[in-house]
Write an enzyme that holds these catalytic residues in place. Structure first.
Site, mmCIF file in Angstrom:
data_model
loop_
_atom_site.group_PDB
_atom_site.id
_atom_site.type_symbol
_atom_site.label_atom_id
_atom_site.label_comp_id
_atom_site.label_asym_id
_atom_site.label_seq_id
_atom_site.Cartn_x
_atom_site.Cartn_y
_atom_site.Cartn_z
ATOM 1 N N ASP A 1 0.731 -1.186 0.012
ATOM 2 C CA ASP A 1 -0.101 0.187 -0.038
ATOM 3 C C ASP A 1 0.849 1.308 0.032
ATOM 4 O OD1 ASP A 1 -1.991 1.569 0.278
ATOM 5 O OD2 ASP A 1 -2.863 1.182 2.338
ATOM 6 N N ARG B 1 -11.738 2.985 8.172
ATOM 7 C CA ARG B 1 -10.393 3.396 7.924
ATOM 8 C C ARG B 1 -10.348 4.256 6.894
ATOM 9 N NH1 ARG B 1 -5.658 -0.001 4.513
ATOM 10 N NH2 ARG B 1 -4.223 0.470 5.988
ATOM 11 N N GLY C 1 -5.908 -8.925 5.651
ATOM 12 C CA GLY C 1 -5.534 -10.168 6.188
ATOM 13 C C GLY C 1 -6.506 -11.301 5.653
ATOM 14 N N LYS D 1 -1.487 -8.230 -5.256
ATOM 15 C CA LYS D 1 -2.052 -8.618 -3.895
ATOM 16 C C LYS D 1 -3.275 -7.568 -3.895
ATOM 17 C CE LYS D 1 -1.244 -7.891 1.253
ATOM 18 N NZ LYS D 1 -0.410 -7.445 2.140
ATOM 19 N N TRP D 2 -4.634 -8.444 -3.863
ATOM 20 C CA TRP D 2 -5.768 -7.738 -4.027
ATOM 21 C C TRP D 2 -6.501 -7.818 -2.629
ATOM 22 C CZ3 TRP D 2 -8.588 -7.552 -9.005
ATOM 23 C CH2 TRP D 2 -10.335 -7.336 -8.944
ATOM 24 N N ASP D 3 -6.489 -6.517 -2.223
ATOM 25 C CA ASP D 3 -6.782 -6.218 -0.962
ATOM 26 C C ASP D 3 -8.030 -5.786 -0.651
ATOM 27 O OD1 ASP D 3 -6.600 -6.092 2.050
ATOM 28 O OD2 ASP D 3 -4.633 -4.705 2.040
ATOM 29 N N MET D 4 -8.643 -5.781 0.563
ATOM 30 C CA MET D 4 -10.175 -5.146 0.846
ATOM 31 C C MET D 4 -10.174 -4.973 2.362
ATOM 32 S SD MET D 4 -13.797 -6.586 1.108
ATOM 33 C CE MET D 4 -15.494 -5.704 0.622
ATOM 34 N N ASN D 5 -10.107 -3.641 2.591
ATOM 35 C CA ASN D 5 -10.176 -3.063 4.067
ATOM 36 C C ASN D 5 -11.218 -2.745 4.855
ATOM 37 O OD1 ASN D 5 -7.278 -3.782 4.807
ATOM 38 N ND2 ASN D 5 -6.851 -2.714 2.926
ATOM 39 N N ASP E 1 -3.867 -10.650 9.166
ATOM 40 C CA ASP E 1 -2.797 -9.278 9.486
ATOM 41 C C ASP E 1 -1.950 -9.739 10.749
ATOM 42 O OD1 ASP E 1 -2.938 -7.720 7.147
ATOM 43 O OD2 ASP E 1 -4.451 -6.411 8.245
ATOM 44 N N TRP F 1 0.464 -4.201 -5.019
ATOM 45 C CA TRP F 1 -0.858 -3.993 -3.962
ATOM 46 C C TRP F 1 -1.718 -3.133 -4.741
ATOM 47 C CZ3 TRP F 1 -3.620 -0.313 -1.606
ATOM 48 C CH2 TRP F 1 -4.401 -0.889 -0.655
HETATM 49 C C1 DGJ Z 1 -4.370 -4.905 4.753
HETATM 50 C C2 DGJ Z 1 -3.485 -6.262 4.572
HETATM 51 O O1 DGJ Z 1 -3.642 -7.155 5.229
HETATM 52 C C3 DGJ Z 1 -1.887 -5.692 4.923
HETATM 53 O O2 DGJ Z 1 -1.095 -6.984 4.662
HETATM 54 C C4 DGJ Z 1 -1.405 -4.535 4.202
HETATM 55 O O3 DGJ Z 1 -1.413 -4.742 2.872
HETATM 56 C C5 DGJ Z 1 -2.461 -3.427 4.612
HETATM 57 N N1 DGJ Z 1 -3.872 -3.703 4.291
HETATM 58 C C6 DGJ Z 1 -2.362 -2.110 3.593
HETATM 59 O O4 DGJ Z 1 -3.364 -1.353 3.662
#
Ligand code: DGJ
Length: 732
Positions: free
Chosen positions: A370, A446, A532, A479-483, A551, A414
């Site tokens: 990120d 977030r 995570g 790395k396809w993230d979703m927070n 995470d 990412w």
């Molecule tokens: C959540 C991911 O699980 C982390 O490894 C990292 O990529 C952060 N997001 C970055 O914002």
């Protein structure tokens, strides 16, 4: 070739069978589709499971029938609906044109097809050729309406697994509303089950939980718009005395990444019903005339030999027949990721020494996490702006990617494609892309928001942006993230009466976007992630052969997380990194060796600043990387066994055996030390008893039978959190 599915016309019984399992269902009075059996294989069925007749008070009968001994309220059914006299949890609820929820499902016809039909737009298990599986499609119809339910059952020739889903068809002229359409139902008679689930939280995913199934309804679900950290889409029903190595276990895994609901009901007659599908919370699907609705799939695995065998059935199906990536059988690259090393505080110049060190240590890929795009210096901006942040990469991203490649490493990047920041160009141009309910202020999480991904226009915008980056050909992995999870659920393109479709349309939109990426970039290795392991499900496996498990990178917390994950998902799917000590998430201090051994149980990576390590730890990384390259084929693709569980004991032990039984890796972690420690000795399993095996470190040779029957003592060492790993090879 053996038939996998038979229909006994005379007795009206279907039998799905292979060498390991049988599944039996029959057509009973009033053309009711009844469940007879799922379990260990039988050669032939001779009618021993005829439904006993009993006049039970307040359990009513078939319309028009005076037989008081037959009731849908107690019959083990295959797929029940609201509106008939079954007062247990219904598999489906349909709102008819007249406003009622009256539905009455009766058997209409069946079809057997070789192989397995594809599920358009949804992840699904697939077949390599038509001979390896057969599918039974049973059509139920609403006796008084124009609605049909195709129940799909696929049996594979060599697996203790049945895959189920349902297709609903509106064959009439009026629009209907589906308020609930589960993917499967199963009724068990005379079983007293425990139920195993995988609840958790962010940085605390998939902690195995076991409870009794008592009378009443137990619900395990997600309404977060994703499968979630909080409740993984999996349930197992096991006998009270089922262990890792003995007893019956029925596992159910949902191949879906959105809201789900697992309902387990023990009824007044101690029968247990399982209903699994898309959560009916805020679900209302308008099914127009001639339209159909396809549910996601459920994988049902049966084991007569405890939980390990059940898990192995899931591992092998998910690996062999859900994952499609070209990397599915390739050893996964050892990576270093800069997230815990730098967080947002990096530039190209600061990252280059990490890349150099990674090369020196034998690491194979650098992942830029990120903060590389828009003007993102912290997590308050730029989601939705997928163009390089010039301040950090003045010469552009390609320039840095070239540098990484010149060092002989692959380059990973990412993305968080489903999200939008208010502080972004995308928001300035398209504020309506942010999912919100008109006239209401959406809730941040977030400090970010979810994109209205059900809309094609929104997906296209993100796809075009990603294309600009990926078309360079310089990105080997993403790395396809979703927070965050979904709130303010609303789709701008849909009328008021169809807002109940939004959750599912979001997931379909996500799958569509993923499919476009997978299709255009077949060489890309995609790692899934949602803060995570918030979307660690069999649906995602169809697009992402590996997923960041949590995470929480602390090795001791990871014991429970990875143990729980292994209940369903294969080792090659689980990424696991060595990070600093004291650990950034919980402050625990653990030995470097232990962190390496735990991480090596999944796809190994490093999540720390390599340039800041002392010489001893640098040396350790080199040794771990060297060691891992020797064992990863076995640990990623071998047969996995859980031997000891740190959630219930002071030790965690797991073992992987290569498919040819020539190599074995055993890992043991002792959690707390003691002044008077118990002597412990894990016994290995799954080896060839007649082969001698050599310990690659000590060069001692043991018989397979010796390792399995006697075990080997764990070393006695001072200090908490000690770990040991053995690599045995069969001696030729
Ligand atoms: C959540 C991911 O699980 C982390 O490894 C990292 O990529 C952060 N997001 C970055 O914002």
């Amino acid at each position: 070739m053996n038939q996998l599915i038979n229909f006994d016309e005379k007795n009206k019984v279907f039998h799905l069978h292979n060498n390991q399992i049988s599944y039996l269902l029959s057509i009973e009075d009033g053309n009711t589709l009844a469940h007879l059996y799922f379990g260990k294989a039988i050669r032939e069925y001779h009618g021993g499971l005829r439904y006993p007749r009993l006049d039970r008070g307040f359990s009513g009968n078939l319309p028009g029938s005076l037989d008081r001994t037959f009731s849908k309220d107690s019959l083990p059914q295959e797929y029940s609906c609201a509106g008939e006299m079954d007062f247990r949890t219904p598999a489906t609820i349909v709102r008819q044109k007249d406003g009622s929820n009256a539905t009455f499902l009766t058997y209409e016809s069946y079809k057997i097809v070789q192989g397995k039909p594809n599920l358009e737009g949804l992840p699904h298990s697939w077949v390599k050729n038509k001979e390896e599986a057969a599918t039974l499609i049973i059509t139920l119809k609403d006796k008084y309406g124009d609605l049909k339910f195709d129940l799909l059952y696929t049996i594979y020739r060599d697996r203790p697994v049945i895959v189920r889903s349902v297709k609903v068809r509106n064959t009439g002229k009026d629009t209907l509303n589906l308020e609930k359409v589960s993917s499967m139902q199963m009724d068990f008679v005379d079983r007293n089950f425990d139920m195993i689930t995988l609840p958790g939280a962010h940085a605390h995913e998939r902690h195995m939980q076991r409870t009794r199934v008592n009378q009443g309804i137990h619900v395990y679900s997600s309404i977060r718009g994703t499968s979630s950290h909080q409740m993984n889409p999996f349930v197992a029903l096991v006998d009270k005395d089922t262990t890792e190595f003995a007893g019956d276990a029925y596992g159910f895994a949902f191949v879906y990444s959105g809201n789900h609901k697992f309902e387990i009901e023990k009824d007044p007659y101690s029968q247990t019903r399982v209903v699994i599908g898309i959560n009916d919370y805020n679900f209302n699907w308008e099914l127009q005339a001639k339209d159909s609705f396809q549910t996601p799939e459920v994988i049902m695995a049966y084991s007569d030999n405890g939980l390990n065998k059940m898990s192995q059935a899931f591992h092998s199906l998910i690996h062999d027949r859900i994952i499609r990536s070209k990397y599915k059988d390739q050893v996964r690259p050892i990576l270093v990721n800069n997230w815990e090393a730098t967080y947002f505080d990096f530039t190209e110049e600061k990252l280059k020494p990490i890349v150099d060190d990674a090369k020196d240590m034998g690491i194979e890929m650098f992942v830029l996490d990120d903060g590389w795009f828009g003007h993102r210096d912290d997590d308050n901006s730029s989601l939705g702006d997928w163009a390089v942040f010039k301040k950090k990469f003045p010469n552009g991203l390609d320039h840095f990617a070239d540098y990484v490649h010149q060092q002989g490493l692959k380059f990973g990047l990412w993305f968080e494609p489903e999200m939008i920041s208010v502080d972004s160009n995308l928001y300035k141009k398209h504020p309506d892309y942010l999912m919100h309910v008109p006239g209401r202020k959406p809730s941040p999480a977030r400090n970010q928001y979810v994109l209205d991904l059900g809309r094609e226009e929104v997906r296209n915008n993100i796809f075009e942006q990603m294309k600009k980056i990926l078309d360079s050909g310089k990105i080997d992995y993403i790395k396809w993230d979703m927070n965050r999870h979904l709130s303010d659920v609303y789709e701008a393109d849909l009328p008021a009466n169809r807002q109940g479709e939004v959750y599912h349309r979001y997931v379909l939109g996500l799958y569509d976007l993923l499919e476009k990426i997978v299709d255009r970039y077949p060489d890309l290795l995609i790692e899934g992630c949602s803060g995570g392991g918030g979307r660690f499900d069999a649906g995602m496996a169809y697009y992402n052969p590996q997923i960041w498990a949590s995470d929480d990178s602390d090795a001791i917390d990871r014991l429970s997380i990875q143990y729980g994950t292994s209940l369903v998902y294969p080792q090659s799917m689980m990424t696991s990194h060595v990070s600093v000590s004291p650990n950034e998430q919980n402050g625990r201090i653990t030995p470097f060796k232990t962190r390496g051994i735990v991480a090596m149980c999944g796809d190994l990576g490093y999540e720390l600043d390599l340039t800041k390590m002392n010489e001893k730890d640098r040396q350790s990384v080199k040794e771990q990387v060297k060691e891992y390259k020797k064992i990863r084929k076995v640990t990623q693709y071998g047969t996995f066994y859980r031997l000891k569980n740190a959630q219930t004991s002071n030790q965690c032990a797991w073992e992987t055996v290569s498919r040819d039984k020539n190599e074995v890796v055993l890992s043991v972690v002792k959690v707390m030390a003691s002044a008077q420690p118990d002597f412990t000795k894990p016994k290995l399993v799954g080896l060839d008893p007649n082969k001698p095996y050599e310990d690659q470190a000590s060069h001692k040779v043991y018989g397979g039978d010796e390792l399995m029957n006697l075990g080997i003592y764990d070393p006695i060492e001072h200090g908490d959190f000690k770990a040991y790993m053995y690599h045995f090879k069969a001696v030729k």
